[in-house]
Design a protein around this motif. Structure first.
Motif, PDB file in Angstrom:
ATOM      1  N   GLU A 476       2.220 -39.358  15.365  1.00  0.00           N
ATOM      2  CA  GLU A 476       1.468 -38.982  14.180  1.00  0.00           C
ATOM      3  C   GLU A 476       1.332 -37.469  14.110  1.00  0.00           C
ATOM      4  N   LEU A 477       1.596 -36.919  12.953  1.00  0.00           N
ATOM      5  CA  LEU A 477       1.443 -35.490  12.702  1.00  0.00           C
ATOM      6  C   LEU A 477       0.419 -35.311  11.582  1.00  0.00           C
ATOM      7  N   ASN A 478      -0.620 -34.541  11.859  1.00  0.00           N
ATOM      8  CA  ASN A 478      -1.634 -34.259  10.845  1.00  0.00           C
ATOM      9  C   ASN A 478      -1.572 -32.778  10.492  1.00  0.00           C
ATOM     10  N   LEU A 479      -1.289 -32.487   9.222  1.00  0.00           N
ATOM     11  CA  LEU A 479      -1.229 -31.116   8.735  1.00  0.00           C
ATOM     12  C   LEU A 479      -2.477 -30.828   7.923  1.00  0.00           C
ATOM     13  N   SER A 480      -3.021 -29.641   8.087  1.00  0.00           N
ATOM     14  CA  SER A 480      -4.240 -29.285   7.359  1.00  0.00           C
ATOM     15  C   SER A 480      -4.208 -27.813   6.983  1.00  0.00           C
ATOM     16  N   SER A 481      -4.879 -27.511   5.904  1.00  0.00           N
ATOM     17  CA  SER A 481      -5.054 -26.120   5.485  1.00  0.00           C
ATOM     18  C   SER A 481      -6.325 -26.045   4.654  1.00  0.00           C
ATOM     19  N   GLY A 482      -6.894 -24.835   4.576  1.00  0.00           N
ATOM     20  CA  GLY A 482      -8.139 -24.727   3.834  1.00  0.00           C
ATOM     21  C   GLY A 482      -8.544 -23.296   3.592  1.00  0.00           C
ATOM     22  N   TRP A 483      -9.720 -23.154   3.015  1.00  0.00           N
ATOM     23  CA  TRP A 483     -10.269 -21.849   2.702  1.00  0.00           C
ATOM     24  C   TRP A 483     -11.761 -21.886   2.974  1.00  0.00           C
ATOM     25  N   TRP A 484     -12.336 -20.717   3.212  1.00  0.00           N
ATOM     26  CA  TRP A 484     -13.767 -20.607   3.516  1.00  0.00           C
ATOM     27  C   TRP A 484     -14.228 -19.215   3.130  1.00  0.00           C
ATOM     28  N   ALA A 485     -15.398 -19.099   2.518  1.00  0.00           N
ATOM     29  CA  ALA A 485     -15.898 -17.797   2.091  1.00  0.00           C
ATOM     30  C   ALA A 485     -17.418 -17.795   2.094  1.00  0.00           C
ATOM     31  N   SER A 486     -17.983 -16.610   2.273  1.00  0.00           N
ATOM     32  CA  SER A 486     -19.430 -16.445   2.165  1.00  0.00           C
ATOM     33  C   SER A 486     -19.732 -15.036   1.677  1.00  0.00           C
ATOM     34  N   GLN A 487     -20.799 -14.917   0.914  1.00  0.00           N
ATOM     35  CA  GLN A 487     -21.273 -13.630   0.417  1.00  0.00           C
ATOM     36  C   GLN A 487     -22.775 -13.577   0.634  1.00  0.00           C
ATOM     37  N   LYS A 488     -23.213 -12.512   1.286  1.00  0.00           N
ATOM     38  CA  LYS A 488     -24.613 -12.408   1.667  1.00  0.00           C
ATOM     39  C   LYS A 488     -25.169 -11.050   1.259  1.00  0.00           C
ATOM     40  N   THR A 489     -26.371 -11.042   0.710  1.00  0.00           N
ATOM     41  CA  THR A 489     -27.088  -9.804   0.425  1.00  0.00           C
ATOM     42  C   THR A 489     -28.472  -9.898   1.038  1.00  0.00           C
ATOM     43  N   ARG A 490     -28.955  -8.778   1.538  1.00  0.00           N
ATOM     44  CA  ARG A 490     -30.276  -8.759   2.161  1.00  0.00           C
ATOM     45  C   ARG A 490     -31.045  -7.520   1.720  1.00  0.00           C
ATOM     46  N   GLU A 491     -32.306  -7.750   1.376  1.00  0.00           N
ATOM     47  CA  GLU A 491     -33.226  -6.655   1.084  1.00  0.00           C
ATOM     48  C   GLU A 491     -34.432  -6.805   2.012  1.00  0.00           C
ATOM     49  N   TYR A 492     -34.676  -5.767   2.773  1.00  0.00           N
ATOM     50  CA  TYR A 492     -35.745  -5.771   3.777  1.00  0.00           C
ATOM     51  C   TYR A 492     -36.623  -4.553   3.506  1.00  0.00           C
ATOM     52  N   TYR A 493     -37.819  -4.785   2.952  1.00  0.00           N
ATOM     53  CA  TYR A 493     -38.703  -3.698   2.541  1.00  0.00           C
ATOM     54  C   TYR A 493     -40.021  -3.796   3.308  1.00  0.00           C
ATOM     55  N   GLY A 494     -40.422  -2.670   3.889  1.00  0.00           N
ATOM     56  CA  GLY A 494     -41.672  -2.650   4.631  1.00  0.00           C
ATOM     57  C   GLY A 494     -42.491  -1.404   4.351  1.00  0.00           C
ATOM     58  N   TYR A 495     -43.787  -1.581   4.243  1.00  0.00           N
ATOM     59  CA  TYR A 495     -44.736  -0.484   4.088  1.00  0.00           C
ATOM     60  C   TYR A 495     -45.810  -0.632   5.164  1.00  0.00           C
ATOM     61  N   THR A 496     -46.302   0.501   5.647  1.00  0.00           N
ATOM     62  CA  THR A 496     -47.448   0.498   6.543  1.00  0.00           C
ATOM     63  C   THR A 496     -48.480   1.485   6.025  1.00  0.00           C
ATOM     64  N   ALA A 497     -49.695   0.984   5.787  1.00  0.00           N
ATOM     65  CA  ALA A 497     -50.797   1.831   5.350  1.00  0.00           C
ATOM     66  C   ALA A 497     -51.744   2.054   6.533  1.00  0.00           C
ATOM     67  N   ASN A 498     -52.039   3.310   6.841  1.00  0.00           N
ATOM     68  CA  ASN A 498     -52.883   3.660   7.977  1.00  0.00           C
ATOM     69  C   ASN A 498     -54.219   4.209   7.482  1.00  0.00           C
ATOM     70  N   VAL A 499     -55.291   3.636   7.979  1.00  0.00           N
ATOM     71  CA  VAL A 499     -56.632   4.112   7.666  1.00  0.00           C
ATOM     72  C   VAL A 499     -57.205   4.746   8.925  1.00  0.00           C
ATOM     73  N   GLY A 500     -57.475   6.040   8.856  1.00  0.00           N
ATOM     74  CA  GLY A 500     -58.030   6.742  10.001  1.00  0.00           C
ATOM     75  C   GLY A 500     -59.529   6.932   9.863  1.00  0.00           C
ATOM     76  N   THR A 501     -60.192   7.061  11.009  1.00  0.00           N
ATOM     77  CA  THR A 501     -61.630   7.302  11.017  1.00  0.00           C
ATOM     78  C   THR A 501     -61.994   7.987  12.330  1.00  0.00           C
TER      79      THR A 501
END
Length: 876
Positions: A476-501
Motif C-alpha cells: 500500500e502506498l499513501n500519498l499526501s499533500s497539504g497547506w497550512w497558514a497562520s497570521q497573528k497580531t498582538r497588541e500589548y499596552y501597559g501603564y503604571t501610575a505612581n503615587v508618592g508620599t
C-alpha cells in the motif's frame, strides 16, 4: 484493491476493542490472512480504568510517526478536570504550575499547542503557550501528543506537539449534568478585598497623559495650561494633579476571612436529526462553570545573604472559569461531513497578597520589616470559532482507484484578550521594636503603584490535507499533500501610575483616603512609568507552508514514510513608549529598522524533512506482536513574541520580573527516535523509546541584573545543546480486578554557553530539564462494573528554574511528589459519583540555589495543600 487497506493484525484489533470498553468473542479473519471488520457475536463490557489505560496504544498504531493519545474517558476516569492535569499521565510529560507541559525535559517554549490542528493565541502574559488549565476536560474528545515530527506539523517543533481535539457533534440525543464541590486543606481562611477593588484605567488619567504629554508633574501641568492660554497658579496645578490621584481606585483594603468551598457545574445538551436521504444534522450546546479559592503562601530568601534578606507572603487567589461551547454539524452519507465549533472561555483570576520581609533598609537588628500590600485582577478570555470538513471522493470518483481520495480541511479564527484593569502595590514598613501593630507607608515616589495592562492577541489559521491510498499488489502506498497558514497580531499596552508620599503612619486604607489626598497640606505626587523601560509593544507573525509526503507499507513487516515541508516565516516585534511625545513618534525605532543588522523584524524560509521506518513482527521479548520505529527530522524553535520584545513584565505566578531580549536567534533542532512497541494477550503492553535531540543556539532563561531581594530573569542563546534519554511505558494486568500502568523517562541534557561571561556555569543541563519523570497508576475495577479506584503517582527530578550568574549557582525547582486518589461509583447506567483527593503527601513547591560561597539556600517555598473534591453526574 484490498478490502481493508488499513488492515491490522489480530492482536492490534483486539486492543482496539478493549480500548472501546468491550471484548469480542469472535474475530472474523479473511482468507488472505488480513483481518476484516470485527464481527461482534457477543459483547461483554470489561473494565473501566483498565480499558482507559489500554486506549493510549490504540490510535498510534496507525501512524507512521510515534505519538501518544488520550481520550475523554481516560481523562474522566482519572478525575482530571483540566487538560493540563490529564497530560501528566503521558510518558515523558511534566506539568509545571498546573498549566504548562514540559516534553522530554524541554521547557514550554519547545512545545506547541494546537486546537483541532489550528494555531491558537495564548491569553497568558508570561508564557507563549496556551495555559492548559484554561481548557476544561468536558470539551475534549481526545489529546494527541506527537514527539516525532512529521511534515503536517508546524516546523516550530522541539520537544513535542500537543493537539487538543474537541468533541464532535453528537450522533443522537445527549443530556448530562454534573455538580461538584471541594476544599483545600490550606485554604480555610484567606485574604480578600472589596469586589470593587479593581476598575479600568480612569478616563481622566488617559486624557491627562495626552494633554500633558506623559508628564503629570505639577510644574508641567502649570506650564502646559499657561502655554495653552489657561493661566493657573501652582496651587491650581496641584489641585488638578490631586483630582487625578483621586480618580484612581484606592479601595483595596485587604482583610482576612473564611473562604468559600469549590464550585463546579457542567451541562451538556445535544441531538442529531435525519432530515433527508443520507443527510444528518446535529447540534449541541454545553457550558461549564467553576470557582475555587487557594492560598499560595510563600517564603523567599535572598541567595546572597539569606540570613538578612528574606520575606514571607500571605497570598490568596480566586480562580473563576466559565466555558460555553456550541457545535453545529452536517453529514452526507459517511463520506462528507462539515462541523462548526464556537468556544468562549473566560477566566477571572483575583489575588491579594501581604508580604513582610527584611532587606538592607529593614534589618532584624532594628526589628523593622518592609511591608507590601498587593491586589491583582486578571481577566482572560479566549474566543475560538472553527469550521472543519472531511470528504471522500467515493461514488463521485471518475475512476475506481480515485475513490479513496480524501480531503480534510479547517479554518480557525481566534482572539485572546487579557485585561488587568487595576493591579495595586503599596509599600510600607512595620516597627516591631515599639509596637508590633504600628505600621507605616514608605516615603517614596512609588509608595502606591497602579498598573493597567491590556493584551489583544488575534490569530487566523487555516489548512488542509489531501490523501490518496493506492494498492500496489499486496502493498500500500499513501500519498499526501497539504497547506497550512497562520497570521497573528498582538497588541500589548501597559501603564503604571505612581503615587508618592512622605513617610506616614498607617496602612493603605488609612493613608490614601479621599480626605488626605484632597488636603493640599499633605504631600502627595503623581508620575507615570514603571522605571524599567518600555511597558508596551506591538507585534505580528505570519507563517505559510506547503507539505507533501509518502507512506509505503511493504507487506506485513515494513513501512517507510518520507515527508518534506516548505515554510515561510515572518515576524516583527516593535517596542512602544506610550509616554513618548517627542513630536517624531518612535524616530529611534524607524532609524533602527533601517539598520541591516536590526532584529526587530525578521523573515526567512526553509525546507524541513522527516523520515520514519517501521518494522512489524511477532515473538520478540515474549510479545505476540511488536513494531520497531525509527524516525529522524530537522526542525526549529523560534523565539516567541514576548521573549523578543524589549519590555519588562512580571511573571505573576512567582512574582519575578522578566525582561525580553530582541537579539534572540532561532534554535535549530535535529531529532532522532527509536521506539519499540510490544503487545501481549489481554491488552498488556510495553513501549521502549530512545531519543536524541541536537540543538544549535538553544534559548535559555537566565538570571539578569538585579538585587538580592529582587530576582530578575531574561533570555539568551547558548552555543549548543543536546538532550537524550530512554522512555519506558507499560500496562500489566494483575489479579482480582487490579492493574498497574505507568511510565518512566530517564534522560540527560547539556548546554554550552560561552557568549555571556556573567553565566556561572558555562556547561550544565538545559533550563527546565528533569533527569527523570515517573508516572504510575495502580487501578481497580470491580467485577460488577460499579466501582473503580486508582492511586496516581507523579514525580519529576529537580530542574533548573533559571541559570545563575555572578558566581551564584543555577536555581533548581525541587522534585514534587504528587500522590492522588480517585474513586468512582456507578449506581446506575446513567449516574455516577466521583471522589478525588490530590496531593495526599502535602508537598510544597520548593526552589533551591547555591550562592557564590557554596551555601545552599531555599530561595522560594510555596504552599500547595491537599485538595478533596466530590461530584455527582447524570447522563441520558
Amino acid at each position: 484493491m484490498r478490502k481493508q487497506i488499513h488492515a491490522r493484525h489480530k492482536l492490534a484489533s483486539a486492543i482496539a476493542l478493549i480500548s472501546a470498553g468491550a471484548s469480542a468473542q469472535t474475530l472474523a479473519q479473511e482468507d488472505d490472512g488480513f483481518i476484516g471488520k470485527p464481527v461482534l457475536e457477543e459483547v461483554v463490557v470489561v473494565g473501566r480504568l483498565q480499558s482507559v489505560a489500554a486506549s493510549l496504544v490504540d490510535e498510534r498504531l496507525e501512524l507512521p510517526y510515534s505519538a501518544d493519545f488520550m481520550g475523554f474517558e481516560a481523562i474522566s476516569r482519572a478525575g482530571d478536570s483540566t487538560i493540563g492535569a490529564a497530560l501528566r499521565r503521558v510518558t515523558g510529560l511534566t506539568l509545571v504550575d498546573n498549566k504548562f507541559i514540559y516534553v522530554r525535559g524541554l521547557g514550554e517554549r519547545y512545545s506547541s499547542v494546537t486546537v483541532n490542528g489550528a494555531a491558537v493565541p495564548s491569553p497568558d502574559l508570561a508564557r507563549s503557550v496556551i495555559p492548559l488549565d484554561l481548557f476544561p476536560s468536558s470539551i475534549v474528545e481526545s489529546l494527541k501528543i506527537q514527539k516525532s515530527w512529521s511534515q503536517n506539523l508546524p516546523a516550530n517543533f522541539g520537544g513535542g506537539a500537543i493537539d487538543i481535539r474537541t468533541r464532535s457533534v453528537p450522533s443522537g440525543p445527549v443530556a448530562s449534568i454534573s455538580v461538584g464541590t471541594g476544599f483545600n486543606t490550606e485554604s480555610d481562611d484567606g485574604l480578600s478585598y472589596p469586589e470593587n477593588g479593581a476598575s479600568p484605567m480612569p478616563g481622566a488619567i488617559r486624557f491627562a497623559i495626552n494633554r500633558y504629554r506623559g508628564d503629570l508633574s505639577t510644574s508641567n501641568i502649570r506650564d502646559t495650561e499657561n502655554n495653552a492660554g489657561n493661566s493657573i497658579t501652582n496651587e491650581q496645578a496641584e489641585q488638578i494633579q490631586r483630582d487625578l490621584i483621586l480618580s484612581l481606585n484606592r479601595n483595596v483594603a485587604i482583610s482576612e476571612g473564611s473562604l468559600d468551598p469549590d464550585k463546579d457545574i457542567k451541562v451538556d445538551l445535544g441531538n442529531a436529526w435525519d432530515v433527508a436521504d443520507n443527510w444528518v444534522l446535529g447540534a449541541s450546546l454545553s457550558g461549564a462553570y467553576s470557582e475555587q479559592y487557594r492560598n499560595k503562601d510563600q517564603k523567599e530568601r535572598g541567595v546572597g545573604n539569606p540570613d538578612r534578606v528574606s520575606s514571607e507572603t500571605q497570598r490568596t487567589a480566586r480562580d473563576e472559569r466559565t466555558t460555553l461551547a456550541l457545535l453545529l454539524g452536517a453529514e452526507y452519507t459517511e463520506e462528507h461531513s462539515v462541523q462548526f465549533s464556537s468556544y468562549v472561555i473566560n477566566n477571572e483570576y483575583d489575588e491579594a497578597r501581604i508580604t513582610a520581609g527584611y532587606d538592607g533598609n529593614n534589618t532584624p537588628e532594628d526589628q523593622r520589616q518592609y511591608l507590601s500590600y498587593e491586589t491583582r485582577l486578571e481577566e482572560r478570555e479566549l474566543t475560538l470559532n472553527q469550521l472543519k470538513g472531511t470528504h471522500r471522493l467515493g461514488e463521485f470518483a471518475p475512476v475506481e482507484w480515485l475513490a479513496p481520495l480524501s480531503l480534510d480541511w479547517f479554518y480557525s479564527d481566534a482572539e485572546a484578550t487579557t485585561d488587568i484593569p487595576n493591579a495595586s502595590n503599596f509599600s510600607g514598613s512595620i516597627d516591631r521594636s515599639t509596637d508590633p501593630e504600628r505600621r507605616f507607608i514608605s516615603q517614596s515616589a512609588t509608595a502606591g503603584q497602579f498598573e493597567f495592562l491590556q493584551l489583544v492577541d488575534e490569530m487566523e489559521s487555516y489548512g488542509g490535507e489531501i490523501s490518496l491510498p493506492i494498492a500496489v499488489g499486496y502493498d500500500e502506498l499513501n500519498l499526501s499533500s497539504g497547506w497550512w497558514a497562520s497570521q497573528k497580531t498582538r497588541e500589548y499596552y501597559g501603564y503604571t501610575a505612581n503615587v508618592g508620599t512622605r513617610a506616614t503612619e498607617g496602612t493603605p486604607q488609612t493613608v490614601f483616603t479621599d480626605e488626605r489626598i484632597a488636603d493640599l497640606n499633605n504631600a502627595f505626587d503623581l508620575a507615570m512609568g514603571s522605571g524599567f523601560g518600555n511597558e508596551s509593544y506591538v507585534a505580528a507573525q505570519k507563517v505559510n507552508a506547503v507539505f507533501g509526503g509518502m507512506d509505503y507499507r511493504m507487506g506485513e513487516s515494513w513501512r517507510f514514510a518520507l515527508g518534506a515541508r516548505w515554510e515561510e516565516y515572518q515576524q516583527a516585534v516593535l517596542p512602544v513608549d506610550l509616554l513618548d511625545f517627542t513630536g517624531v513618534p518612535n524616530q529611534q525605532l524607524i532609524d533602527a529598522l533601517s539598520d541591516p543588522d536590526q532584529t526587530f523584524a525578521v523573515a526567512d524560509d526553509d525546507i524541513f524533512v522527516s523520515a520514519a521506518l517501521t518494522y512489524m513482527g511477532t515473538d520478540l521479548l515474549g510479545a505476540d506482536e511488536f513494531q520497531l520505529r525509527f524516525g529522524v527530522s530537522e526542525t526549529v524553535v523560534r523565539p516567541d513574541l514576548r521573549e523578543l520584545a524589549d519590555v519588562a513584565y512580571i511573571d505573576p505566578e512567582l512574582s519575578v520580573r522578566v525582561f525580553g531580549n530582541p537579539n534572540l536567534q532561532t534554535t535549530e533542532v535535529k531529532n532522532a527516535e527509536l521506539r519499540g512497541e510490544f503487545f501481549y494477550e489481554g491488552g498488556d503492553n510495553l513501549t521502549i523509546s530512545l531519543f536524541y535531540k541536537d540543538l544549535t543556539l538553544p534559548i535559555e532563561q537566565v538570571e539578569g541584573a538585579g538585587s538580592d531581594d529582587d530576582t530578575v530573569l531574561t533570555y539568551l542563546n547558548g552555543d549548543s545543546g543536546e538532550v537524550y534519554g530512554i522512555e519506558l511505558e507499560g500496562l500489566r494486568t494483575l489479579a482480582a480486578g487490579f492493574f498497574l500502568s505507568g511510565n518512566v523517562t530517564l534522560s540527560d541534557s547539556e548546554i554550552e554557553i560561552t557568549s555571556n561571561n556573567e553565566v556561572t556555569n558555562t556547561q550544565r543541563r538545559l533550563t527546565g530539564h528533569s533527569e527523570y519523570v515517573l508516572n504510575a497508576t495502580l487501578g481497580y475495577d470491580s467485577a460488577d462494573e460499579k466501582h473503580s479506584a486508582a492511586l496516581l503517582y507523579n514525580v519529576s527530578g529537580e530542574r533548573i528554574f533559571f541559570a545563575g550568574t555572578s558566581g551564584n549557582d543555577d536555581a533548581f525547582e525541587q522534585p514534587f511528589h504528587s500522590l492522588d486518589a480517585t474513586y468512582s461509583w456507578y449506581p446506575t447506567m446513567q449516574t455516577s459519583v466521583k471522589l478525588k483527593a490530590s496531593n495526599l503527601l502535602g508537598e510544597k513547591r520548593e526552589f533551591e540555589q547555591k550562592n557564590a560561597s557554596g551555601r545552599a539556600v531555599q530561595i522560594l517555598e510555596q504552599e500547595v495543600g491537599t485538595s478533596v473534591s466530590v461530584s455527582v453526574s447524570w447522563k441520558y
